[in-house]
Motif scaffolding. Structure first.
Motif, PDB file in Angstrom:
ATOM      1  N   GLY A 189       0.768  -1.228   0.000  1.00  0.00           N
ATOM      2  CA  GLY A 189       0.000   0.000   0.000  1.00  0.00           C
ATOM      3  C   GLY A 189       0.801   1.280   0.000  1.00  0.00           C
ATOM      4  O   GLY A 189       0.227   2.372   0.098  1.00  0.00           O
ATOM      5  N   THR A 190       2.131   1.190  -0.136  1.00  0.00           N
ATOM      6  CA  THR A 190       2.963   2.403  -0.102  1.00  0.00           C
ATOM      7  C   THR A 190       3.148   3.029  -1.476  1.00  0.00           C
ATOM      8  O   THR A 190       3.644   4.156  -1.580  1.00  0.00           O
ATOM      9  CB  THR A 190       4.346   2.092   0.490  1.00  0.00           C
ATOM     10  N   LYS A 191       2.779   2.332  -2.553  1.00  0.00           N
ATOM     11  CA  LYS A 191       2.890   2.874  -3.902  1.00  0.00           C
ATOM     12  C   LYS A 191       1.662   2.469  -4.714  1.00  0.00           C
ATOM     13  O   LYS A 191       0.969   1.496  -4.373  1.00  0.00           O
ATOM     14  CB  LYS A 191       4.163   2.361  -4.613  1.00  0.00           C
ATOM     15  N   PRO A 226      -3.020   1.041  -3.212  1.00  0.00           N
ATOM     16  CA  PRO A 226      -3.791   1.218  -1.980  1.00  0.00           C
ATOM     17  C   PRO A 226      -5.265   1.380  -2.313  1.00  0.00           C
ATOM     18  O   PRO A 226      -5.620   1.921  -3.368  1.00  0.00           O
ATOM     19  CB  PRO A 226      -3.201   2.499  -1.380  1.00  0.00           C
ATOM     20  N   LEU A 227      -6.142   0.910  -1.419  1.00  0.00           N
ATOM     21  CA  LEU A 227      -7.584   1.004  -1.642  1.00  0.00           C
ATOM     22  C   LEU A 227      -8.220   2.085  -0.787  1.00  0.00           C
ATOM     23  O   LEU A 227      -8.988   2.902  -1.281  1.00  0.00           O
ATOM     24  CB  LEU A 227      -8.249  -0.347  -1.360  1.00  0.00           C
ATOM     25  N   ASP A 228      -7.913   2.085   0.494  1.00  0.00           N
ATOM     26  CA  ASP A 228      -8.506   3.055   1.413  1.00  0.00           C
ATOM     27  C   ASP A 228      -7.386   3.668   2.246  1.00  0.00           C
ATOM     28  O   ASP A 228      -6.691   2.952   2.980  1.00  0.00           O
ATOM     29  CB  ASP A 228      -9.525   2.364   2.315  1.00  0.00           C
ATOM     30  N   THR A 275      -5.728  -0.153   3.546  1.00  0.00           N
ATOM     31  CA  THR A 275      -5.886  -1.412   2.832  1.00  0.00           C
ATOM     32  C   THR A 275      -5.265  -1.294   1.441  1.00  0.00           C
ATOM     33  O   THR A 275      -5.092  -0.195   0.903  1.00  0.00           O
ATOM     34  CB  THR A 275      -7.375  -1.785   2.698  1.00  0.00           C
ATOM     35  N   ALA A 276      -4.915  -2.460   0.878  1.00  0.00           N
ATOM     36  CA  ALA A 276      -4.293  -2.479  -0.450  1.00  0.00           C
ATOM     37  C   ALA A 276      -4.567  -3.814  -1.108  1.00  0.00           C
ATOM     38  O   ALA A 276      -4.837  -4.820  -0.439  1.00  0.00           O
ATOM     39  CB  ALA A 276      -2.795  -2.233  -0.346  1.00  0.00           C
ATOM     40  N   ILE A 277      -4.472  -3.818  -2.432  1.00  0.00           N
ATOM     41  CA  ILE A 277      -4.652  -5.044  -3.205  1.00  0.00           C
ATOM     42  C   ILE A 277      -3.441  -5.247  -4.099  1.00  0.00           C
ATOM     43  O   ILE A 277      -2.861  -4.293  -4.629  1.00  0.00           O
ATOM     44  CB  ILE A 277      -5.951  -5.006  -4.034  1.00  0.00           C
ATOM     45  N   THR A 278      -3.049  -6.510  -4.256  1.00  0.00           N
ATOM     46  CA  THR A 278      -1.937  -6.886  -5.134  1.00  0.00           C
ATOM     47  C   THR A 278      -2.409  -7.992  -6.061  1.00  0.00           C
ATOM     48  O   THR A 278      -2.896  -9.032  -5.595  1.00  0.00           O
ATOM     49  CB  THR A 278      -0.719  -7.368  -4.331  1.00  0.00           C
TER      50      THR A 278
END
Length: 439
Positions: free
Chosen positions: A235-237, A295-297, A302-305
């Motif tokens: 989620g950092t990029k 990142p999502l929120d 939150t994040a998705i890969t």
């Protein structure tokens, strides 16, 4: 760990250390031994998957030197001085030793033992930021054969032009499969050797290996000081990258057709390379992939890969290779322990997906990232009659991130095919707990 050698930090030395340790339950493939004449259906074992260090120095903005050393795949059965029979005293060897010169902002040139590979993003993967517990290994089709643990001695060029990244290299192929001769490509009966029609690595291969990987980033640019591509940014990029790559090695493989029939005589035994005709095959490996990590929120972090890759491998007729990471099986039988069909002439598709859960799911510090991965391969050398037998491997797991990738614990379940009998493929469970600390 960075030591600045100038006030502005442009001259520095850097040290990186990481170790990954396995605690694992494995239901072994059929016929697996745990020692001489010691059958073992399953076991709980422990091992060091990787223990590595990188030393880097930049004393001028245009010059870079780094050395990468370490060990891999040590357990009580293998990985030592005699890797297939002895787990003790593994060889601490050089993975990379590189000197690099920055020509301009678009081009850097380097030489040495390098990791600037072609084929796919995962063929250049960082082992410290893998989202799943491990790589599928299909991304390293030549590992420890014509290369040195996915590294090569040669030269490379890398760079970035706007949103387009590239890396190309030319390297020597390591001499490999040296015990093989044209007679090894056949079956001998009654003093007559008949070809099998199955390719193997050519021990006379002296041609260069050409590789390239090219990618386009739609969102943020990714770091490219090192060759290692990130598995997940947690989620950092915001990254969306599509890429394609290749590897070409002329006459890398050789075979004998089933129509090749040779009477085995003392003259043939003395120099089979001169007396037994073989067919040479170029190795051509291709990949196309996409990586989406965003990142999502922002409030819950939150994040998705998501990642997917398609491979097309041409390694000569009917070639298939079996590999088991940190194999718990004793001996040299290809299908022992946890070995699966890792590469061969044919195609593979691999996908993975992960979700970084909200930051307070496990309290204020730890983060949880569940994931799933699926590999499907179809190799012409894996057949039951005239029908190809597909290779299907499923991994389901989760990362407990105590300090991002710097301190994490991963629990992984693998649903693995046992190809000991290609006509009756069975599936075996494998449950692994991995701990990783990276400084």
């Amino acid at each position: 760990m960075k030591i600045n050698l100038s006030p502005d930090g442009s001259k520095y030395m850097r040290l990186m250390l990481w170790t990954q340790v396995y605690t694992r339950y494995t239901e072994n493939n059929t016929g697996t031994l745990r020692g001489p004449s010691r059958p073992k259906a399953s076991q709980i074992d422990f091992g060091i998957r990787r223990s590595r260090m990188v030393l880097l120095a930049q004393l001028n903005p245009r010059f870079l030197v780094y050395t990468h050393l370490g060990i891999n795949n040590q357990n009580a059965v293998g990985g030592g001085v005699v890797p297939t029979a002895d787990g003790k005293k593994p060889q601490f060897f050089i993975h990379e030793a590189v000197t690099e010169f920055k020509v301009n902002q678009y081009l850097s040139l380097g030489a040495g033992m390098h990791y600037f590979n072609g084929i796919s993003r995962l063929t250049n993967a960082s082992t410290t930021s893998i989202m799943t517990m491990d790589l599928p290994l299909t991304n390293f089709p030549t590992i420890e054969l014509t290369d040195q643990f996915a590294r090569w001695i040669g030269i490379y060029a890398k760079g970035r032009i706007a949103k387009f990244d590239y890396r190309v290299s030319m390297s020597d192929a390591f001499l490999t499969n040296l015990a093989s001769t044209p007679l090894s490509l056949g079956a001998t009966s009654g003093g007559v050797s008949t070809g099998t029609g199955i390719a193997n690595y050519n021990p006379q291969n002296s041609n260069h290996v050409y590789q390239g990987y090219f990618s386009y980033n739609f969102f943020e640019a990714e770091p490219n000081l090192f060759p290692y591509t990130q598995g997940t940014y947690l989620g950092t990029k915001k990254v969306f990258s599509v890429g394609a790559g290749f590897l070409h090695n002329k006459d890398a493989m050789y075979s004998r057709a089933t129509s090749s029939v040779v009477a085995v005589t003392p003259a043939v035994n003395a120099d089979p390379f001169s007396t037994v005709a073989t067919r040479k095959h170029d190795m051509n490996l291709f990949g196309v992939d996409a990586f989406y990590d965003v990142p999502l929120d922002t409030a819950s972090r939150t994040a998705i890969t998501l990642y997917g890759v398609y491979y097309k491998f041409n390694m000569g007729p009917n070639y298939v290779r079996f590999v088991g990471a940190e194999n718990p099986g004793y001996g040299t039988v290809a299908t022992r322990g946890n070995a699966v069909p890792q590469s061969g002439t044919g195609s593979s598709e691999y996908v993975q997906a992960g979700y970084l859960m909200p930051k307070n799911t496990l309290g204020p510090k730890a983060r949880l990232q569940p994931y799933v991965a699926y590999l499907h391969s179809s190799y012409e050398g894996l057949r039951a009659g005239n029908e190809r037998k597909g290779v299907n491997i499923v991994d389901v797991g989760a990362n407990l991130l105590l300090d991002g990738h710097n301190a994490k614990v991963t629990l992984n379940y693998r649903h693995r095919p046992d190809f000991t009998n290609v006509n009756a493929v069975k599936y075996r469970p494998e449950l692994t707990l991995q701990t990783q600390v990276f400084l």
